[in-house]
Write a protein that holds these residues in place. Structure first.
Motif, PDB file in Angstrom:
ATOM      1  N   UNK A 233       0.874  -1.324  -0.039  1.00 43.35           N
ATOM      2  CA  UNK A 233       0.051  -0.183   0.178  1.00 43.35           C
ATOM      3  C   UNK A 233       0.911   1.270  -0.076  1.00 43.35           C
ATOM      4  N   UNK A 234       2.216   1.133   0.591  1.00 47.40           N
ATOM      5  CA  UNK A 234       2.832   2.380   0.537  1.00 47.40           C
ATOM      6  C   UNK A 234       3.411   2.553  -0.830  1.00 47.40           C
ATOM      7  N   UNK A 235       3.056   1.637  -1.924  1.00 51.88           N
ATOM      8  CA  UNK A 235       3.676   2.114  -3.221  1.00 51.88           C
ATOM      9  C   UNK A 235       4.504   0.848  -3.853  1.00 51.88           C
ATOM     10  N   UNK A 236       5.022  -0.176  -2.972  1.00 50.00           N
ATOM     11  CA  UNK A 236       5.832  -1.190  -3.452  1.00 50.00           C
ATOM     12  C   UNK A 236       4.991  -2.151  -4.308  1.00 50.00           C
ATOM     13  N   UNK A 237       5.944  -2.990  -5.069  1.00 49.65           N
ATOM     14  CA  UNK A 237       5.191  -3.974  -5.808  1.00 49.65           C
ATOM     15  C   UNK A 237       5.167  -5.373  -4.931  1.00 49.65           C
ATOM     16  N   UNK A 238       4.327  -6.266  -5.521  1.00 52.48           N
ATOM     17  CA  UNK A 238       3.925  -7.465  -4.670  1.00 52.48           C
ATOM     18  C   UNK A 238       5.186  -8.179  -4.336  1.00 52.48           C
ATOM     19  N   UNK A 239       6.223  -8.253  -5.367  1.00 49.37           N
ATOM     20  CA  UNK A 239       7.380  -9.095  -5.194  1.00 49.37           C
ATOM     21  C   UNK A 239       8.225  -8.374  -4.149  1.00 49.37           C
ATOM     22  N   UNK A 240       8.366  -7.093  -4.083  1.00 47.92           N
ATOM     23  CA  UNK A 240       9.105  -6.398  -2.872  1.00 47.92           C
ATOM     24  C   UNK A 240       8.407  -6.658  -1.707  1.00 47.92           C
ATOM     25  N   UNK A 241       6.937  -6.548  -1.671  1.00 51.68           N
ATOM     26  CA  UNK A 241       6.370  -6.813  -0.283  1.00 51.68           C
ATOM     27  C   UNK A 241       6.800  -8.042   0.148  1.00 51.68           C
ATOM     28  N   UNK A 242       6.470  -9.107  -0.714  1.00 54.86           N
ATOM     29  CA  UNK A 242       6.806 -10.361  -0.332  1.00 54.86           C
ATOM     30  C   UNK A 242       8.339 -10.708   0.090  1.00 54.86           C
ATOM     31  N   UNK A 243       9.157  -9.962  -0.438  1.00 54.04           N
ATOM     32  CA  UNK A 243      10.815 -10.002  -0.082  1.00 54.04           C
ATOM     33  C   UNK A 243      10.730  -9.461   1.221  1.00 54.04           C
ATOM     34  N   UNK A 244       9.929  -8.519   1.893  1.00 57.59           N
ATOM     35  CA  UNK A 244      10.231  -8.011   3.131  1.00 57.59           C
ATOM     36  C   UNK A 244       9.758  -9.254   4.016  1.00 57.59           C
ATOM     37  N   UNK A 245       8.770  -9.827   3.837  1.00 57.40           N
ATOM     38  CA  UNK A 245       8.405 -10.910   4.807  1.00 57.40           C
ATOM     39  C   UNK A 245       9.434 -12.105   4.627  1.00 57.40           C
ATOM     40  N   UNK A 246       9.923 -12.295   3.547  1.00 53.72           N
ATOM     41  CA  UNK A 246      10.870 -13.297   3.033  1.00 53.72           C
ATOM     42  C   UNK A 246      12.001 -13.067   4.030  1.00 53.72           C
ATOM     43  N   UNK A 247      12.359 -11.918   4.168  1.00 50.12           N
ATOM     44  CA  UNK A 247      13.619 -11.663   5.250  1.00 50.12           C
ATOM     45  C   UNK A 247      13.062 -11.906   6.777  1.00 50.12           C
ATOM     46  N   UNK A 248      11.929 -12.084   7.211  1.00 49.77           N
ATOM     47  CA  UNK A 248      11.507 -12.371   8.396  1.00 49.77           C
ATOM     48  C   UNK A 248      11.980 -13.782   8.451  1.00 49.77           C
ATOM     49  N   UNK A 249      11.552 -14.696   7.132  1.00 52.59           N
ATOM     50  CA  UNK A 249      12.100 -16.157   7.409  1.00 52.59           C
ATOM     51  C   UNK A 249      13.772 -16.182   7.592  1.00 52.59           C
ATOM     52  N   UNK A 250      14.206 -15.590   6.784  1.00 50.55           N
ATOM     53  CA  UNK A 250      15.693 -15.389   6.876  1.00 50.55           C
ATOM     54  C   UNK A 250      16.205 -15.046   8.225  1.00 50.55           C
ATOM     55  N   UNK A 251      15.657 -14.148   8.780  1.00 49.95           N
ATOM     56  CA  UNK A 251      15.947 -13.852  10.198  1.00 49.95           C
ATOM     57  C   UNK A 251      15.524 -14.924  11.409  1.00 49.95           C
ATOM     58  N   UNK A 252      14.456 -15.420  10.923  1.00 47.31           N
ATOM     59  CA  UNK A 252      14.173 -16.722  11.952  1.00 47.31           C
ATOM     60  C   UNK A 252      15.336 -17.854  11.800  1.00 47.31           C
ATOM     61  N   UNK A 253      15.517 -18.219  10.670  1.00 49.42           N
ATOM     62  CA  UNK A 253      16.681 -19.212  10.354  1.00 49.42           C
ATOM     63  C   UNK A 253      17.697 -18.763  11.033  1.00 49.42           C
ATOM     64  N   UNK A 254      18.288 -17.538  10.887  1.00 46.48           N
ATOM     65  CA  UNK A 254      19.589 -17.053  11.487  1.00 46.48           C
ATOM     66  C   UNK A 254      19.903 -16.984  12.768  1.00 46.48           C
ATOM     67  N   UNK A 255      18.575 -16.537  13.552  1.00 45.37           N
ATOM     68  CA  UNK A 255      18.365 -16.415  14.863  1.00 45.37           C
ATOM     69  C   UNK A 255      18.160 -17.674  15.492  1.00 45.37           C
ATOM     70  N   UNK A 256      17.892 -18.670  14.986  1.00 35.72           N
ATOM     71  CA  UNK A 256      17.352 -20.004  15.505  1.00 35.72           C
ATOM     72  C   UNK A 256      18.750 -20.598  16.209  1.00 35.72           C
ATOM     73  N   UNK A 257      19.860 -20.771  15.449  1.00 38.05           N
ATOM     74  CA  UNK A 257      21.342 -21.060  15.989  1.00 38.05           C
ATOM     75  C   UNK A 257      21.418 -20.525  17.107  1.00 38.05           C
ATOM     76  N   UNK A 258      21.447 -19.148  17.207  1.00 37.08           N
ATOM     77  CA  UNK A 258      21.707 -18.056  18.518  1.00 37.08           C
ATOM     78  C   UNK A 258      20.911 -18.514  19.398  1.00 37.08           C
TER      79      UNK A 258
END
Length: 390
Positions: A233-258
């Motif tokens: 809604x802020x003007x980003x495309x659907x793929x960019x918006x999806x990439x934002x929450x994809x980073x959430x998954x990367x963060x979960x994966x990265x923080x899991x070991x810690x």
């Protein structure tokens, strides 16, 4: 314990991956689905809410079923039904059909992650349990990342319908694969189906854990449901918006070991406090701005919150009432997704009116309340052996 098989943890991670892939595929595609079906965004968000509602309501049912027929058989039956219902959802031609089929899919996938957690609870010693639960989060993280990035790209460049066909195929493959998973013995035999529910109702600490799960669902899953649409809604495309929450998954994966390493030497109450602070920070950032850059930072905070707070609460759920573990863990997941469904209903109209700042401000306040009650409750909890909980 059945730690003898090194294959079991990997198979359970794939189960968690498939369930999360299906669950998180929808948020990045909400706007595209609304356009394709010619429906208001609020109706499509309600269809997503139907998934979470059914997912939550079916948790106690699957828990009681697993006590009767076993965990592995329960997962195979549920995934077989999920493969059918999510494939049918790919061919929905109206918001009603989408809501019904996604609701059925949520009801079927509801058995996947809770059964995996119960399997860990039944086969892994208590001192090793939280690291194993945290490792299970790696499957959740990968599912979140692939769903968020892949579904957004599918919605923008091809069709959102392919996402549900893909999750159906993966579920079908898992039905075959789980046939080789070692089967733990059925260790809970109750005089009636209602006996474990009565035990849960009598346990004050268990009721607290379930209430905390409900609040966590409202905060974390509720935010993740609307975050892609807020960014778009802020003007980003659907793929960019999806990439934002994809980073959430990367963060979960990265923080899991810690967090898995910290769990060996840090009290669970401190991990909960850390996660709640991260959740409040992430929600607070998106209250101020929904630009992709700010949302990326918020996604990292939310990933830390999920690994640190959610894995600690999940582990607590496996420990709080061992005699009714399947019912408690299933109830925990049910409360989590009921909270998410309530949040989706409350946020639908606000999202339709582009009042995203109000949505995330409420989420920030709830994260603070959740953190205070969860940290204090876990600190004061006395374990089943009469000793303070770790």
């Amino acid at each position: 314990m059945t730690e003898s098989s090194s294959r079991a943890p990997r198979q359970l991670q794939v189960v968690a991956f498939a369930s999360t892939l299906d669950r998180f595929a929808m948020p990045p595609m909400l706007i595209a689905m609304a356009r394709d079906l010619g429906a208001p965004l609020s109706m499509i968000i309600n269809a997503a809410g139907a998934y979470f509602l059914a997912y939550g309501l079916m948790q106690p049912v699957w828990g009681m079923v697993s006590d009767r027929i076993g965990l592995v058989r329960t997962m195979r039956v549920a995934l077989s039904l999920a493969a059918v219902s999510t494939t049918v959802a790919a061919f929905a031609q109206s918001p009603l059909a989408l809501g019904v089929t996604r609701g059925l899919t949520g009801a079927c996938f509801a058995a996947a992650v809770p059964a995996s957690l119960i399997y860990i609870g039944d086969t892994v010693s208590s001192e090793r349990r939280q690291p194993e639960v945290t490792r299970l989060m790696a499957g959740v993280a990968l599912g979140t990342g692939f769903a968020s990035a892949g579904a957004g790209a599918l919605a923008e460049f091809t069709s959102w319908r392919f996402a549900f066909v893909l999750t159906g195929l993966i579920a079908l493959c898992l039905v075959v694969s789980l046939g080789r998973l070692p089967r733990p013995p059925i260790v809970r035999e109750h005089s009636s189906l209602l006996a474990p529910l009565a035990a849960v109702a009598r346990s004050g600490p268990t009721r607290l854990v379930l209430a905390l799960a409900f609040l966590e669902g409202m905060v974390l899953l509720g935010v993740l449901t609307v975050l892609p649409t807020a960014v778009e809604a802020s003007g980003a495309s659907a793929s960019v918006a999806g990439a934002v929450t994809a980073l959430y998954g990367v963060a979960v994966f990265g923080f899991a070991r810690l967090v898995g390493a910290l769990a060996h030497r840090t009290r669970a109450s401190r991990l909960i406090a850390l996660g709640a602070a991260a959740a409040a920070a992430g929600c607070g950032l998106v209250t101020l701005s929904r630009s992709p850059a700010v949302a990326l930072a918020a996604a990292c905070f939310l990933g830390l919150a999920w690994v640190s707070m959610h894995s600690s609460l999940q582990t607590w759920a496996t420990e709080v009432l061992p005699s009714a573990r399947a019912t408690v863990v299933s109830g925990f997941a049910g409360a989590l997704f009921l909270g998410s469904a309530v949040a989706a209903q409350l946020a639908g109209g606000l999202a339709q009116a582009h009042r995203y700042a109000q949505i995330f401000a409420w989420a920030t306040a709830l994260a603070i309340v959740l953190g205070l009650f969860a940290t204090l409750g876990r600190t004061r909890w006395i374990g089943p052996e009469g000793e303070p909980g770790p």
